[in-house]
Design an enzyme around this catalytic site. Structure first.
Site, PDB file in Angstrom:
ATOM      1  N   GLY A 155       2.215   2.353  10.922  1.00  0.00           N
ATOM      2  CA  GLY A 155       3.105   3.399  10.791  1.00  0.00           C
ATOM      3  C   GLY A 155       3.704   3.632  11.744  1.00  0.00           C
TER       4      GLY A 155
ATOM      5  CG  ASN B  34      -1.642   1.350   1.433  1.00  0.00           C
ATOM      6  OD1 ASN B  34      -1.944   2.069   0.400  1.00  0.00           O
ATOM      7  ND2 ASN B  34      -2.514   1.458   2.372  1.00  0.00           N
ATOM      8  CD1 TRP B  35       3.571   1.011  -2.849  1.00  0.00           C
ATOM      9  CD2 TRP B  35       3.505   2.213  -4.812  1.00  0.00           C
ATOM     10  NE1 TRP B  35       4.128   0.171  -4.035  1.00  0.00           N
ATOM     11  CE2 TRP B  35       4.438   1.216  -5.151  1.00  0.00           C
ATOM     12  CE3 TRP B  35       3.467   3.184  -5.722  1.00  0.00           C
ATOM     13  CZ2 TRP B  35       4.838   0.611  -6.318  1.00  0.00           C
ATOM     14  CZ3 TRP B  35       3.893   2.879  -7.042  1.00  0.00           C
ATOM     15  CH2 TRP B  35       4.565   1.576  -7.246  1.00  0.00           C
ATOM     16  CE  LYS B  36      -0.248   3.296   4.681  1.00  0.00           C
ATOM     17  NZ  LYS B  36      -0.214   3.577   6.216  1.00  0.00           N
TER      18      LYS B  36
ATOM     19  N   GLY C 194       2.590  -1.088   4.128  1.00  0.00           N
ATOM     20  CA  GLY C 194       2.778   0.268   4.129  1.00  0.00           C
ATOM     21  C   GLY C 194       4.218   0.736   3.665  1.00  0.00           C
ATOM     22  N   GLY C 195       5.119   1.353   4.700  1.00  0.00           N
ATOM     23  CA  GLY C 195       6.156   1.788   4.409  1.00  0.00           C
ATOM     24  C   GLY C 195       7.155   0.764   4.199  1.00  0.00           C
TER      25      GLY C 195
ATOM     26  CD  GLU D   6      -3.737  -2.181   7.201  1.00  0.00           C
ATOM     27  OE1 GLU D   6      -2.627  -2.411   6.609  1.00  0.00           O
ATOM     28  OE2 GLU D   6      -4.357  -1.231   7.134  1.00  0.00           O
TER      29      GLU D   6
ATOM     30  CB  SER E  33       4.581  -1.895  12.145  1.00  0.00           C
ATOM     31  OG  SER E  33       4.467  -0.329  12.378  1.00  0.00           O
TER      32      SER E  33
ATOM     33  CD  GLU F 277      -3.019   5.691   6.634  1.00  0.00           C
ATOM     34  OE1 GLU F 277      -3.048   5.908   5.281  1.00  0.00           O
ATOM     35  OE2 GLU F 277      -2.037   5.013   7.223  1.00  0.00           O
TER      36      GLU F 277
END
Ligand code: PGA
Length: 277
Positions: free
Chosen positions: A197, A37-39, A258-259, A191, A237, A124
Site C-alpha cells: 500500500g 485482495n480486496w481488503k 491489493g489496491g 509480501e 504495490s 495487516e
C-alpha cells in the site's frame, strides 16, 4: 439471502452479457496466478462493475478474487459468468472447526461457498496481533477442509535494513507450515510489509532474491519437486506498470494484489503483465 437480493445481483450481472471470458479449463500447472485482495473495500454494485470490466478477454493466467466476507456469496453468483476462470477466495478464517467464536468464520463455511483460496497471516492481521502459531493452526485447518492457504510472509522495513529479510521470512515459513506434511496445495505470498500500500514495490531483483530463499527452504523441507510446484506470489504495490518486470523473474509465479485489484483497468493490466511474463 432474500430472493430480491439474489435478483438484484443477477440483474447487475445480466446488464451486459456479451463476451464472457474464455473457459478456465486450460491446464494450470505452468500458468501464473494473480489473486486480488480486496481488503475492506467494495460494494455489491462495485463488484459487478469490476467484473463487467473484466469480461471479453481470454486469460492465460489463473485469477482469483478475495472479497470481504459479506460479499463472498454475491461475488460467487457473479463469478458464474466466467465459467470458473476466476476463482473465489477469502481473506481470513478461524482455526477451529466450529463453536463459540463470535464474529469468526470457519473453513467449512468458506468451502460451502466454493472458496478455493484463503489468505492467511497477512501482515495487516499480524499487526493486529495474529501470531505465527495461530497462522499455523489456520493453515492446517484450511488444508484439512480442502481450501488452498495463501500463506503470507514478509519482513518490516527495519528488518530489511538490518539485513534480516531472509531470516524473518524463513522463520515465518517454518512456523506457518509446522506439521504440514503435504505442501502441494499451499500457496506462499512474499509480501514485504514496507511495500504494501505504499507504492514502493520491491524491485524484481529484491523479490526474486527472497522468492529463491523461500523455494530453497521448501525444497529442503519437502524436496525439490514438491517445492517447484508451490506457487510463490509477490505482493506489495503490484501495478500494471511493474507486473511484467516481476513476472519474468524465475521464482515469481504470480501476484497478490491489493489496491490495483479494485478496478478493472488496473487489475487487467496486472493480469496482462503476468500472462506475458
Ligand atoms: P497492495 O496490497 O497491492 O495495495 O500493496 C497488497 C496486499 O496487501 O496484499
Amino acid at each position: 439471502m432474500t430472493e430480491s437480493m439474489e435478483q438484484y445481483i443477477r440483474s447487475l450481472v445480466e446488464k451486459s452479457v456479451q463476451g464472457v471470458l474464455a473457459d478456465g479449463t486450460i491446464n494450470s500447472s505452468r500458468r501464473k496466478l494473480v489473486i486480488g485482495n480486496w481488503k475492506m473495500n467494495m460494494s455489491i454494485e462495485e463488484s459487478a462493475l469490476l467484473f463487467e470490466g473484466l469480461r471479453g478477454e481470454e486469460q492465460a493466467c489463473d485469477v482469483a478474487v478475495c472479497p470481504p466476507f459479506p460479499l463472498l456469496y454475491p461475488v460467487k453468483v457473479m463469478l458464474a459468468q466466467f465459467q470458473d476462470s476466476i476463482a473465489l477466495g477469502a481473506q481470513n478464517m478461524h482455526w477451529a472447526e466450529k463453536g463459540a467464536h463470535t464474529g469468526e468464520v470457519s473453513a467449512a463455511m468458506l468451502k460451502e461457498l466454493d472458496c478455493r483460496y484463503v489468505i492467511l497471516g497477512h501482515s495487516e492481521r499480524r499487526q493486529a496481533g495474529e501470531t505465527d502459531e495461530e497462522v499455523n493452526l489456520k493453515v492446517k485447518q484450511a488444508l484439512a477442509a480442502g481450501i488452498q492457504p495463501v500463506l503470507c510472509v514478509g519482513e518490516t522495513k527495519d528488518e530489511r535494513e538490518q539485513g534480516r529479510s531472509g531470516e524473518v521470512v524463513v522463520s515465518q515459513l517454518h512456523a506457518g507450515l509446522d506439521g504440514v506434511e503435504d505442501v502441494s496445495s499451499a500457496v506462499v505470498a512474499y509480501e514485504p510489509v514496507w511495500a504494501i500500500g505504499t507504492g514502493l514495490a520491491a524491485t524484481p531483483e529484491q523479490a526474486q532474491d527472497v522468492h529463491r530463499t523461500i523455494r530453497e527452504t521448501l525444497a529442503n523441507q519437502y524436496g525439490a519437486s514438491a517445492a517447484s510446484g508451490v506457487p510463490l506470489l509477490y505482493g506489495g504495490s503490484v501495478k500494471p506498470d511493474n507486473a511484467l518486470s516481476l513476472a519474468v523473474m524465475d521464482d515469481i509465479d504470480g501476484a497478490l494484489v491489493g489496491g490495483a485489484s479494485l478496478n478493472a483497468v488496473d487489475f487487467k493490466g496486472v493480469i496482462d503483465g503476468f500472462t506475458r511474463g
